[in-house]
Design a protein around this motif. Structure first.
Motif, PDB file in Angstrom:
ATOM      1  N   LEU A  32       3.577  -5.974   1.901  1.00  0.00           N
ATOM      2  CA  LEU A  32       2.568  -6.947   2.344  1.00  0.00           C
ATOM      3  C   LEU A  32       1.207  -6.293   2.542  1.00  0.00           C
ATOM      4  CD1 LEU A  32       4.618  -9.210   4.766  1.00  0.00           C
ATOM      5  CD2 LEU A  32       3.612  -9.845   2.578  1.00  0.00           C
ATOM      6  N   MET A  33       1.202  -5.084   3.090  1.00  0.00           N
ATOM      7  CA  MET A  33      -0.075  -4.361   3.247  1.00  0.00           C
ATOM      8  C   MET A  33      -0.673  -4.034   1.885  1.00  0.00           C
ATOM      9  SD  MET A  33       0.380  -1.857   6.586  1.00  0.00           S
ATOM     10  CE  MET A  33       0.797  -0.538   5.544  1.00  0.00           C
ATOM     11  N   TRP A  90      -0.178  -5.676  -0.925  1.00  0.00           N
ATOM     12  CA  TRP A  90      -0.638  -6.920  -1.543  1.00  0.00           C
ATOM     13  C   TRP A  90      -1.929  -7.413  -0.892  1.00  0.00           C
ATOM     14  CZ3 TRP A  90      -0.786  -9.337  -5.754  1.00  0.00           C
ATOM     15  CH2 TRP A  90      -1.259 -10.639  -5.798  1.00  0.00           C
ATOM     16  N   ARG A  91      -1.999  -7.347   0.437  1.00  0.00           N
ATOM     17  CA  ARG A  91      -3.201  -7.820   1.128  1.00  0.00           C
ATOM     18  C   ARG A  91      -4.407  -6.964   0.759  1.00  0.00           C
ATOM     19  NH1 ARG A  91      -4.916  -7.872   7.227  1.00  0.00           N
ATOM     20  NH2 ARG A  91      -6.542  -9.433   7.045  1.00  0.00           N
ATOM     21  N   THR A  92      -4.222  -5.666   0.708  1.00  0.00           N
ATOM     22  CA  THR A  92      -5.319  -4.782   0.321  1.00  0.00           C
ATOM     23  C   THR A  92      -5.746  -5.050  -1.111  1.00  0.00           C
ATOM     24  OG1 THR A  92      -4.515  -3.073   1.823  1.00  0.00           O
ATOM     25  CG2 THR A  92      -5.994  -2.367   0.077  1.00  0.00           C
ATOM     26  N   THR A  93      -4.783  -5.146  -2.011  1.00  0.00           N
ATOM     27  CA  THR A  93      -5.096  -5.365  -3.424  1.00  0.00           C
ATOM     28  C   THR A  93      -5.778  -6.709  -3.643  1.00  0.00           C
ATOM     29  OG1 THR A  93      -3.244  -3.981  -4.088  1.00  0.00           O
ATOM     30  CG2 THR A  93      -4.089  -5.518  -5.729  1.00  0.00           C
ATOM     31  N   SER A  94      -5.244  -7.760  -3.069  1.00  0.00           N
ATOM     32  CA  SER A  94      -5.855  -9.072  -3.271  1.00  0.00           C
ATOM     33  C   SER A  94      -7.201  -9.185  -2.574  1.00  0.00           C
ATOM     34  CB  SER A  94      -4.916 -10.185  -2.805  1.00  0.00           C
ATOM     35  OG  SER A  94      -4.657 -10.065  -1.426  1.00  0.00           O
ATOM     36  N   GLY A  95      -7.393  -8.466  -1.487  1.00  0.00           N
ATOM     37  CA  GLY A  95      -8.683  -8.492  -0.803  1.00  0.00           C
ATOM     38  C   GLY A  95      -9.762  -7.735  -1.547  1.00  0.00           C
ATOM     39  N   LYS A  99      -9.549  -9.365  -5.750  1.00  0.00           N
ATOM     40  CA  LYS A  99      -9.619 -10.817  -5.894  1.00  0.00           C
ATOM     41  C   LYS A  99      -8.840 -11.248  -7.141  1.00  0.00           C
ATOM     42  CE  LYS A  99     -12.736 -11.278  -2.550  1.00  0.00           C
ATOM     43  NZ  LYS A  99     -12.222 -10.598  -1.425  1.00  0.00           N
ATOM     44  N   GLU A 103     -14.619  -5.132   5.795  1.00  0.00           N
ATOM     45  CA  GLU A 103     -14.078  -6.439   6.143  1.00  0.00           C
ATOM     46  C   GLU A 103     -14.424  -6.690   7.595  1.00  0.00           C
ATOM     47  OE1 GLU A 103      -9.805  -8.643   6.552  1.00  0.00           O
ATOM     48  OE2 GLU A 103     -10.041  -7.092   5.065  1.00  0.00           O
TER      49      GLU A 103
END
Length: 137
Positions: free
Chosen positions: A59-60, A62-67, A70, A134
């Motif tokens: 999850l970390m 994925w959140r970093t990559t998607s943040g 984009k 962020e």
């Protein structure tokens, strides 16, 4: 503020970490977390703890990559992986549509995506002087 030097070793370390996490969750060899879960309820609490750690790390990632990347960046990285995979299969003559080969390419593409997400901010700052931050409210 002084920024520590970021070079290829940082990208390699992040890549190896992402490969480990992705292939620890599942791989076609039969030695992965999901295979371990399928063996039954023995060692339940250890399996739960390991699964929780894997879920948090994924999850970390994925959140970093998607943040950072984009949606357009994620699509570009996956298209790049698709192009490299098809070129590699064409040059080596490996079967493209085999179940195991598709699975391995999907897992490798996911690891490359996570590596790109973890490394992009550092490389962008190093090359262009742009810092990604962020704001948390």
């Amino acid at each position: 503020m002084s920024v520590p030097r970021f070079d290829w070793r940082g990208v390699v370390a992040r890549g190896l970490f992402c490969l480990f996490v992705v292939f620890a969750l599942y791989n076609p060899s039969g030695y992965s977390y999901l295979h371990w879960l399928a063996q039954g309820f023995g060692w339940f609490w250890l399996k739960l703890a390991v699964g929780t750690v894997l879920a948090v790390v994924l999850l970390m990632l994925w959140r970093t990559t998607s943040g950072v990347l984009k949606r357009p960046g994620i699509v570009l990285v996956l298209l790049f992986c698709l192009g490299i995979g098809m070129s590699w299969a064409h040059v080596t003559g490996l079967p493209v549509l085999g179940a195991d080969s598709l699975l391995v390419w999907a897992l490798l593409s996911l690891a490359v995506l996570f590596t790109t997400g973890l490394s992009y901010s550092h490389l962008d700052h190093r090359l262009g002087g742009i810092t990604h931050t962020e704001e948390i409210k």
